[in-house]
Each structure stands twice: as structure tokens, then as C-alpha cells.
Design an enzyme around this catalytic site. Sequence first.
Site, PDB file in Angstrom:
ATOM      1  N   MET A 184      49.486  35.494  31.088  1.00  0.00           N
ATOM      2  CA  MET A 184      48.663  36.238  30.116  1.00  0.00           C
ATOM      3  C   MET A 184      49.566  36.891  29.076  1.00  0.00           C
ATOM      4  O   MET A 184      50.603  37.449  29.421  1.00  0.00           O
ATOM      5  CB  MET A 184      47.891  37.340  30.834  1.00  0.00           C
ATOM      6  CG  MET A 184      47.035  36.846  31.977  1.00  0.00           C
ATOM      7  SD  MET A 184      46.218  38.229  32.777  1.00  0.00           S
ATOM      8  CE  MET A 184      45.321  37.376  34.063  1.00  0.00           C
ATOM      9  N   MET A 199      46.787  31.691  29.608  1.00  0.00           N
ATOM     10  CA  MET A 199      45.815  32.484  28.831  1.00  0.00           C
ATOM     11  C   MET A 199      46.588  33.096  27.674  1.00  0.00           C
ATOM     12  O   MET A 199      46.839  34.303  27.625  1.00  0.00           O
ATOM     13  CB  MET A 199      45.203  33.559  29.745  1.00  0.00           C
ATOM     14  CG  MET A 199      44.184  32.991  30.726  1.00  0.00           C
ATOM     15  SD  MET A 199      43.872  34.083  32.110  1.00  0.00           S
ATOM     16  CE  MET A 199      45.199  33.576  33.185  1.00  0.00           C
ATOM     17  N   ASP A 256      48.827  32.487  36.835  1.00  0.00           N
ATOM     18  CA  ASP A 256      48.158  32.985  35.632  1.00  0.00           C
ATOM     19  C   ASP A 256      49.136  33.615  34.655  1.00  0.00           C
ATOM     20  O   ASP A 256      49.743  34.643  34.945  1.00  0.00           O
ATOM     21  CB  ASP A 256      47.144  34.067  36.027  1.00  0.00           C
ATOM     22  CG  ASP A 256      45.913  33.494  36.687  1.00  0.00           C
ATOM     23  OD1 ASP A 256      45.363  32.512  36.158  1.00  0.00           O
ATOM     24  OD2 ASP A 256      45.506  34.039  37.724  1.00  0.00           O
ATOM     25  N   PHE A 279      41.992  39.627  34.185  1.00  0.00           N
ATOM     26  CA  PHE A 279      42.216  40.459  35.368  1.00  0.00           C
ATOM     27  C   PHE A 279      41.735  39.752  36.639  1.00  0.00           C
ATOM     28  O   PHE A 279      40.773  38.990  36.587  1.00  0.00           O
ATOM     29  CB  PHE A 279      41.453  41.785  35.241  1.00  0.00           C
ATOM     30  CG  PHE A 279      41.799  42.538  33.987  1.00  0.00           C
ATOM     31  CD1 PHE A 279      42.922  43.358  33.932  1.00  0.00           C
ATOM     32  CD2 PHE A 279      41.034  42.373  32.836  1.00  0.00           C
ATOM     33  CE1 PHE A 279      43.262  44.023  32.758  1.00  0.00           C
ATOM     34  CE2 PHE A 279      41.364  43.034  31.658  1.00  0.00           C
ATOM     35  CZ  PHE A 279      42.479  43.854  31.618  1.00  0.00           C
ATOM     36  N   GLY A 280      42.417  40.045  37.729  1.00  0.00           N
ATOM     37  CA  GLY A 280      41.930  39.583  39.024  1.00  0.00           C
ATOM     38  C   GLY A 280      40.882  40.562  39.536  1.00  0.00           C
ATOM     39  O   GLY A 280      40.677  41.637  38.948  1.00  0.00           O
ATOM     40  N   GLY A 281      40.221  40.190  40.608  1.00  0.00           N
ATOM     41  CA  GLY A 281      39.326  41.116  41.298  1.00  0.00           C
ATOM     42  C   GLY A 281      38.006  41.404  40.596  1.00  0.00           C
ATOM     43  O   GLY A 281      37.361  42.410  40.889  1.00  0.00           O
ATOM     44  N   MET A 292      35.956  29.211  33.702  1.00  0.00           N
ATOM     45  CA  MET A 292      36.167  30.613  34.043  1.00  0.00           C
ATOM     46  C   MET A 292      34.838  31.212  34.500  1.00  0.00           C
ATOM     47  O   MET A 292      33.834  31.130  33.794  1.00  0.00           O
ATOM     48  CB  MET A 292      36.688  31.403  32.829  1.00  0.00           C
ATOM     49  CG  MET A 292      38.058  30.985  32.322  1.00  0.00           C
ATOM     50  SD  MET A 292      39.344  30.973  33.582  1.00  0.00           S
ATOM     51  CE  MET A 292      39.308  32.677  34.174  1.00  0.00           C
ATOM     52  N   GLY A 351      42.068  34.498  44.282  1.00  0.00           N
ATOM     53  CA  GLY A 351      43.112  35.526  44.180  1.00  0.00           C
ATOM     54  C   GLY A 351      42.890  36.610  45.204  1.00  0.00           C
ATOM     55  O   GLY A 351      43.437  36.572  46.316  1.00  0.00           O
ATOM     56  N   SER A 352      42.047  37.583  44.847  1.00  0.00           N
ATOM     57  CA  SER A 352      41.806  38.730  45.732  1.00  0.00           C
ATOM     58  C   SER A 352      41.294  38.309  47.104  1.00  0.00           C
ATOM     59  O   SER A 352      41.692  38.898  48.109  1.00  0.00           O
ATOM     60  CB  SER A 352      40.768  39.663  45.108  1.00  0.00           C
ATOM     61  OG  SER A 352      41.097  39.902  43.778  1.00  0.00           O
ATOM     62  N   HIS A 381      48.023  28.651  42.098  1.00  0.00           N
ATOM     63  CA  HIS A 381      47.523  28.935  40.743  1.00  0.00           C
ATOM     64  C   HIS A 381      48.346  30.084  40.148  1.00  0.00           C
ATOM     65  O   HIS A 381      48.528  31.124  40.777  1.00  0.00           O
ATOM     66  CB  HIS A 381      46.047  29.319  40.845  1.00  0.00           C
ATOM     67  CG  HIS A 381      45.353  29.474  39.544  1.00  0.00           C
ATOM     68  ND1 HIS A 381      44.866  28.404  38.819  1.00  0.00           N
ATOM     69  CD2 HIS A 381      45.050  30.575  38.817  1.00  0.00           C
ATOM     70  CE1 HIS A 381      44.292  28.840  37.707  1.00  0.00           C
ATOM     71  NE2 HIS A 381      44.387  30.161  37.685  1.00  0.00           N
ATOM     72  N   GLY A 403      36.597  35.511  40.831  1.00  0.00           N
ATOM     73  CA  GLY A 403      35.561  36.043  41.723  1.00  0.00           C
ATOM     74  C   GLY A 403      35.110  35.098  42.818  1.00  0.00           C
ATOM     75  O   GLY A 403      33.997  35.228  43.335  1.00  0.00           O
ATOM     76  N   HIS A 434      47.992  28.287  34.547  1.00  0.00           N
ATOM     77  CA  HIS A 434      46.843  28.583  33.687  1.00  0.00           C
ATOM     78  C   HIS A 434      47.328  29.487  32.557  1.00  0.00           C
ATOM     79  O   HIS A 434      47.611  30.662  32.778  1.00  0.00           O
ATOM     80  CB  HIS A 434      45.768  29.276  34.556  1.00  0.00           C
ATOM     81  CG  HIS A 434      44.575  29.758  33.816  1.00  0.00           C
ATOM     82  ND1 HIS A 434      43.706  30.682  34.345  1.00  0.00           N
ATOM     83  CD2 HIS A 434      44.075  29.436  32.591  1.00  0.00           C
ATOM     84  CE1 HIS A 434      42.733  30.918  33.475  1.00  0.00           C
ATOM     85  NE2 HIS A 434      42.939  30.182  32.404  1.00  0.00           N
ATOM     86  N   ASP A 439      37.480  29.464  38.436  1.00  0.00           N
ATOM     87  CA  ASP A 439      38.476  30.534  38.440  1.00  0.00           C
ATOM     88  C   ASP A 439      37.832  31.894  38.173  1.00  0.00           C
ATOM     89  O   ASP A 439      37.360  32.149  37.061  1.00  0.00           O
ATOM     90  CB  ASP A 439      39.528  30.213  37.358  1.00  0.00           C
ATOM     91  CG  ASP A 439      40.716  31.143  37.415  1.00  0.00           C
ATOM     92  OD1 ASP A 439      40.793  31.970  38.346  1.00  0.00           O
ATOM     93  OD2 ASP A 439      41.574  31.036  36.520  1.00  0.00           O
ATOM     94  N   SER A 480      45.642  32.305  43.932  1.00  0.00           N
ATOM     95  CA  SER A 480      46.170  32.784  42.642  1.00  0.00           C
ATOM     96  C   SER A 480      47.207  33.873  42.870  1.00  0.00           C
ATOM     97  O   SER A 480      46.888  34.961  43.363  1.00  0.00           O
ATOM     98  CB  SER A 480      45.028  33.322  41.779  1.00  0.00           C
ATOM     99  OG  SER A 480      45.567  33.894  40.612  1.00  0.00           O
TER     100      SER A 480
HETATM  101  C1  DX5 Z   1      41.602  35.732  35.740  1.00  0.00           C
HETATM  102  C2  DX5 Z   1      42.583  34.734  36.315  1.00  0.00           C
HETATM  103  C3  DX5 Z   1      42.277  34.368  37.716  1.00  0.00           C
HETATM  104  C4  DX5 Z   1      42.463  35.455  38.716  1.00  0.00           C
HETATM  105  C5  DX5 Z   1      41.441  35.251  39.799  1.00  0.00           C
HETATM  106  O1  DX5 Z   1      41.937  35.988  34.420  1.00  0.00           O
HETATM  107  O2  DX5 Z   1      42.596  33.553  35.554  1.00  0.00           O
HETATM  108  O3  DX5 Z   1      43.016  33.213  38.124  1.00  0.00           O
HETATM  109  O4  DX5 Z   1      43.742  35.490  39.291  1.00  0.00           O
HETATM  110  O5  DX5 Z   1      41.469  36.331  40.637  1.00  0.00           O
HETATM  111  P1  DX5 Z   1      40.277  36.692  41.606  1.00  0.00           P
HETATM  112  O6  DX5 Z   1      40.128  35.550  42.559  1.00  0.00           O
HETATM  113  O7  DX5 Z   1      40.720  37.963  42.238  1.00  0.00           O
HETATM  114  O8  DX5 Z   1      39.036  36.852  40.751  1.00  0.00           O
HETATM  115 ZN    ZN Z   2      43.554  31.614  36.385  1.00  0.00          ZN
END
Ligand code: DX5
Ligand code: ZN
Length: 224
Positions: free
Chosen positions: A37, A68, A35, A143-145, A137, A197-198, A33, A177, A66, A175, A8
Site C-alpha cells: 500500500m 494497492m 499487500d 486495512f485488514g480486519g 475486493m 488475514g485476521s 498474500h 473480511g 497485491h 480479498d 494475508s
Molecule cells: C485489504 C487487503 C487485504 C487484507 C485482508 O486492503 O488487501 O488483503 O489483508 O485482511 P482481512 O482478511 O483481515 O480482511
Molecule cells: Zn490484498
Amino acid sequence: MSHKIAPSILAANFLELGKEIDMVNASQADYLHVDVMDGAFVPNISFGQNIVKFIASRCEKIVDVHLMINDPDKYVQSFFDAGANIISIHAEATNHLHRSIYGIKELGVKAGVALNPHTPISIIENVLEDLDMVVLMSVNPGFGGQKFIYNTLSKIQKLSELRTIRNLDFEIEIDGGVGLQNAEKILQAGANVLVAGSSVFKSDDPIQSITKLKELGIEQLSEF
Ligand code: DX5
Ligand code: ZN
């Protein structure tokens, strides 16, 4: 069929975006991927069509967008124009999900529907035949992480059973964590695309992290 990995880009270093995409290009990743937002459907703003266009122009993998965002029907054409190969919208963000799905399919790209952690699978039971992908989800989007919500595992199982019973072939993408600590369980539950992502971009060796996620389960399979 082996599972797919979708790093991501949200977790990338945006000052080095080109290099980060080159890393993904050189890796065993299947999708990138992306994102989007809007600060309304989710409490955060990421980037829009213009950035997606730059990302897609450098990316040699399948661009998995994706959305959002509220009112996704208004924007799918512009994300298609920007280079998206898969477009997923949220079931919670549109009043006429069937129409929204066909708005994507008519563009000639793959259509996905994403569900927030609290949204039951039943909401998409009547459109499963129309879908190329379901995005479950495993965090509240925005948010990531964040930490993986473990209830997602039973949702994956339920959806995977429905897919088998109805003899369908949509992908199940998870998607939020996701990392080496839980990926095996997620795959065993029936998922086949892992967004990371992270766990990829914030690791010491992103290419190696992708390889490890991709090769999960391969040893066990080769024992037979
Ligand atoms: C969250 C996003 C994810 C995010 C995942 O709203 O849709 O795609 O980038 O990031 P990690 O893998 O860090 O949870
Ligand atoms: Zn996503």
C-alpha cells in the site's frame, strides 16, 4: 479442483515475521498474500520491495503480491525482482490496463487485476482472456480486519458465469473480511482463492484456521 487459501501477511505480527511465514509454510496454505500500500491509492502505507524480498526469501508458498499503488507499471519489475510469483494491480490505478497487464506477463509471472467494491466487472470484460487472476475486493482496500461487503457475492457469480461462458480459467480471488463464517457462501458463488488475514493470524490457532478454510466443502463432495 479444490479451492486455494492465501493467508494475508498484513495481519501477521511483524516482530515475528520469520516465524509467521514458517507457520504458513507448515500449513495447507497455497499462496502467501502480500499487500503493498502506497498511502496514495489507499489511505494507508504497508511496506515496499525490500520487505517483500525478505518475505519471499523465507516463503515456500507462491508469493501473491497485491499492489494497492498508483502507477503500478513503474514498480512491477522491482516486485518481480523481490520474488513475486503473481502480481495483481488495480484497474482503478492505471490508465492503460491492457499495457499494464502485459508489463507483468512479459516478466514471466502471473498477472492479476483487482477491482474495488464499487468497480463493475464490465471494466475488465475486454481483458479477461489476458488474465491469470481477478481479485474482487470485498472491503475497501487499505486495512485488514474490515467487514465483508455482501454485494460482492453477486459480483463473484457474474464473473464466474462469464468465465464459464467464455471457457476461461483465470482464478477468482476474494480479498477482505473472509473467514469461516462466510467462506462457504463465497466458494458457492464461484470463487476459488480465499484471502484470509485476521481470520488466520489473529486466531488462537492459525494453522488450524487455515486447515478449516481449506477443508471446507470437502465433506460434502466426498458424500457423492
Ligand atoms: C485489504 C487487503 C487485504 C487484507 C485482508 O486492503 O488487501 O488483503 O489483508 O485482511 P482481512 O482478511 O483481515 O480482511
Ligand atoms: Zn490484498
